[in-house]
Design a protein around this motif. Structure first.
Motif, short mmCIF file in Angstrom:
data_model
loop_
_atom_site.label_atom_id
_atom_site.label_comp_id
_atom_site.label_asym_id
_atom_site.label_seq_id
_atom_site.Cartn_x
_atom_site.Cartn_y
_atom_site.Cartn_z
N SER A 10 4.79 -3.29 -13.43
CA SER A 10 5.59 -3.69 -12.27
C SER A 10 5.70 -2.54 -11.27
O SER A 10 5.68 -2.76 -10.06
CB SER A 10 6.98 -4.16 -12.71
N ARG A 11 5.78 -1.32 -11.77
CA ARG A 11 5.82 -0.17 -10.88
C ARG A 11 4.49 -0.06 -10.11
O ARG A 11 4.48 0.22 -8.90
CB ARG A 11 6.06 1.11 -11.66
N ALA A 12 3.40 -0.25 -10.81
CA ALA A 12 2.09 -0.17 -10.17
C ALA A 12 1.94 -1.24 -9.09
O ALA A 12 1.39 -0.99 -8.02
CB ALA A 12 0.98 -0.33 -11.22
N GLU A 13 2.43 -2.44 -9.35
CA GLU A 13 2.36 -3.52 -8.36
C GLU A 13 3.18 -3.18 -7.12
O GLU A 13 2.75 -3.44 -5.98
CB GLU A 13 2.86 -4.82 -8.98
N GLY A 19 1.28 0.43 -0.40
CA GLY A 19 0.16 1.31 -0.06
C GLY A 19 0.32 2.73 -0.52
O GLY A 19 -0.24 3.65 0.08
N ALA A 20 1.09 2.95 -1.59
CA ALA A 20 1.28 4.30 -2.13
C ALA A 20 0.42 4.49 -3.37
O ALA A 20 0.37 3.62 -4.25
CB ALA A 20 2.74 4.53 -2.47
N LYS A 21 -0.24 5.65 -3.46
CA LYS A 21 -1.12 5.93 -4.58
C LYS A 21 -0.34 6.09 -5.87
O LYS A 21 -0.72 5.59 -6.93
CB LYS A 21 -1.94 7.18 -4.29
N ASP A 22 0.80 6.80 -5.78
CA ASP A 22 1.64 7.01 -6.94
C ASP A 22 3.07 7.30 -6.45
O ASP A 22 3.34 7.31 -5.24
CB ASP A 22 1.12 8.17 -7.81
N VAL A 23 3.98 7.54 -7.38
CA VAL A 23 5.37 7.78 -7.01
C VAL A 23 5.51 9.05 -6.17
O VAL A 23 6.33 9.11 -5.24
CB VAL A 23 6.24 7.89 -8.29
N ASP A 24 4.69 10.06 -6.45
CA ASP A 24 4.77 11.31 -5.69
C ASP A 24 4.52 11.09 -4.21
O ASP A 24 5.02 11.84 -3.37
CB ASP A 24 3.77 12.32 -6.25
#
Length: 426
Positions: A10-13, A19-24
């Motif tokens: 769900s976080r990845a979705e 349009g963010a690659k990752d949380v950072d």
């Protein structure tokens, strides 16, 4: 608020959707030096049971008002709250911390807020009151802003007497956002938008308003009266000569709560109603001619264009206002006056008792339920020493002065215990 865990998928979705690659990537604008290297200096996670035990151990270190003699006021007061208040405010018809926007399903809350406004208007001698505000400090600052809106060409705010220092700090913060506005102490001139007078003032002295009303009439400034202890209106005259009356209503139905939440109130003359901050509940009739209540006035930025809004305060203290209303309904007019007399009588007993101690003098000639004393030793040291003995003696002012309060919760035994302890430490 419930914790809603998210799965890795769900976080990845969610990241993909924005349009963010990752949380950072969400923190790309935060300077690198602001990040903590490694783990934060915090305990590892614990289960709910362990967290409750830890927090309880911290809470048990508090010395609350019911735990012994208590003479601390300075803006927050220890009063009795009937059990009926908690019972009623937890009923589903009323249980909300917010003002409802759908009157067809929220007549209970709207009715209660309307009654709150009625109580405040009657107590203050004003034409109209709003649906409450955060606290006395923000109410005072909003009153000054309202006066500046009414007197658009004026740029000064006058503080006429000993305003609560927290109120003054909030006032200065608000006015600091307006480059052309200055706050000063003294008497008004022709460039003054308002004069702020607190009664009883921070040191417990009640004030007559005749002098300030005359000065305001001569200069065209608005008179703002601040009431820090609303129970005082059960004995002292209503400030009906004021243009705006605001302050703190925590003393009726609302616990001290270690500093909040509290209950600001705001009332004014009807001619200024469209400049009043917050919102207003009004009485109307429905399609069938039955009495009902709705939000009548919402001059805040959440409802209209920001540049046209009177305030950016976007909520009211709905649950606190309900508690106040229930308690006032239980007291009635006669009960409210008796409550005020009990407070004053307790303060008189306390003042007489401490004045009988060698080296201690009561500074006030007049007071309601709070007064200032001068001690033969540093007040902060005395307060800390008595706190170690389980006695909260008051609020330490500069040097040897201390502010002391008494309410209907003050007993003769507590006063005697305080006197004995004071004689030992002075």
């Amino acid at each position: 608020m419930r914790y809603l865990p998210q799965t890795k998928n769900s976080r990845a979705e969610m990241l993909k959707a924005i349009g963010a690659k990752d949380v950072d990537a969400l923190y790309v604008d935060v300077p690198k030096e602001a990040f903590i290297k490694g783990l934060a200096d915090l305990p590892n996670h614990m289960g709910e049971l362990e967290v409750e035990r830890t927090l309880s151990s911290y809470a048990n270190q508090n010395h609350a008002a019911p735990d012994g003699p208590f003479f601390l006021g300075a803006g927050v007061y220890y009063h009795h709250i009937p059990s009926t208040v908690d019972y009623i405010i937890q009923r589903s018809e009323f249980l909300t911390a917010y003002t409802p926007y759908q009157p067809e399903i929220a007549q209970g809350t709207l009715t209660a807020v309307f009654e709150f406004q009625t109580f405040i208007a009657q107590l203050t001698g004003q034409d109209i009151a709003n649906a409450s505000m955060y606290d006395g400090a923000t109410s005072t600052a909003e009153a000054a802003l309202m006066a500046l809106r009414i007197h658009k060409k004026r740029s000064k705010v006058c503080v006429g007497n000993a305003l609560h220092p927290d109120y003054r700090a909030v006032l200065d913060t608000y006015m600091g956002n307006h480059d052309h506005v200055s706050v000063f102490e003294g008497e008004p001139d022709d460039d003054t938008a308002c004069v702020i007078v607190q009664s009883p003032d921070f040191f417990g002295k009640p004030h007559a308003y005749d002098k300030w009303r005359k000065l305001c009439d001569e200069t065209g400034a608005l008179l703002i009266v601040v009431i820090n202890e609303i129970v005082s209106l059960g004995l002292l005259p209503a400030p009906d000569v004021a243009d705006i009356v605001c302050g703190e209503a925590q003393s009726v139905g609302v616990p001290m709560g270690f500093g909040g939440p509290h209950l600001g109130f705001f009332a004014c003359r009807e001619q200024f109603v469209r400049q009043m901050p917050g919102r207003l509940v009004g009485e109307t009739v429905d399609a069938d001619g039955r009495r009902g209540y709705v939000l009548t006035l919402n001059t805040r930025e959440q409802h209209i264009r920001r540049e046209k809004a009177t305030s950016n305060i976007c909520t009211n203290q709905g649950l606190m206002a309900l508690a106040f209303t229930v308690h006032m309904g239980l007291l009635g007019e006669g009960g409210f006056h008796r409550l005020a007399r009990l407070n004053h009588e307790a303060a008189c007993k306390l003042a007489d008792a401490v004045a009988g101690i060698d080296g201690v003098s009561v500074e006030n000639e007049t007071f309601f339920n709070e007064f200032t004393v001068t001690l033969p030793k540093d007040a902060k040291t005395v307060v800390e020493t008595l706190a170690d003995k389980g006695i909260i003696a008051g609020y330490a002012l500069d040097g040897n002065k201390m502010l002391m309060a008494a309410t209907e919760m003050t007993t003769d035994e507590h006063i005697a215990e305080l006197v004995t302890a004071l004689k030992e430490v002075l």
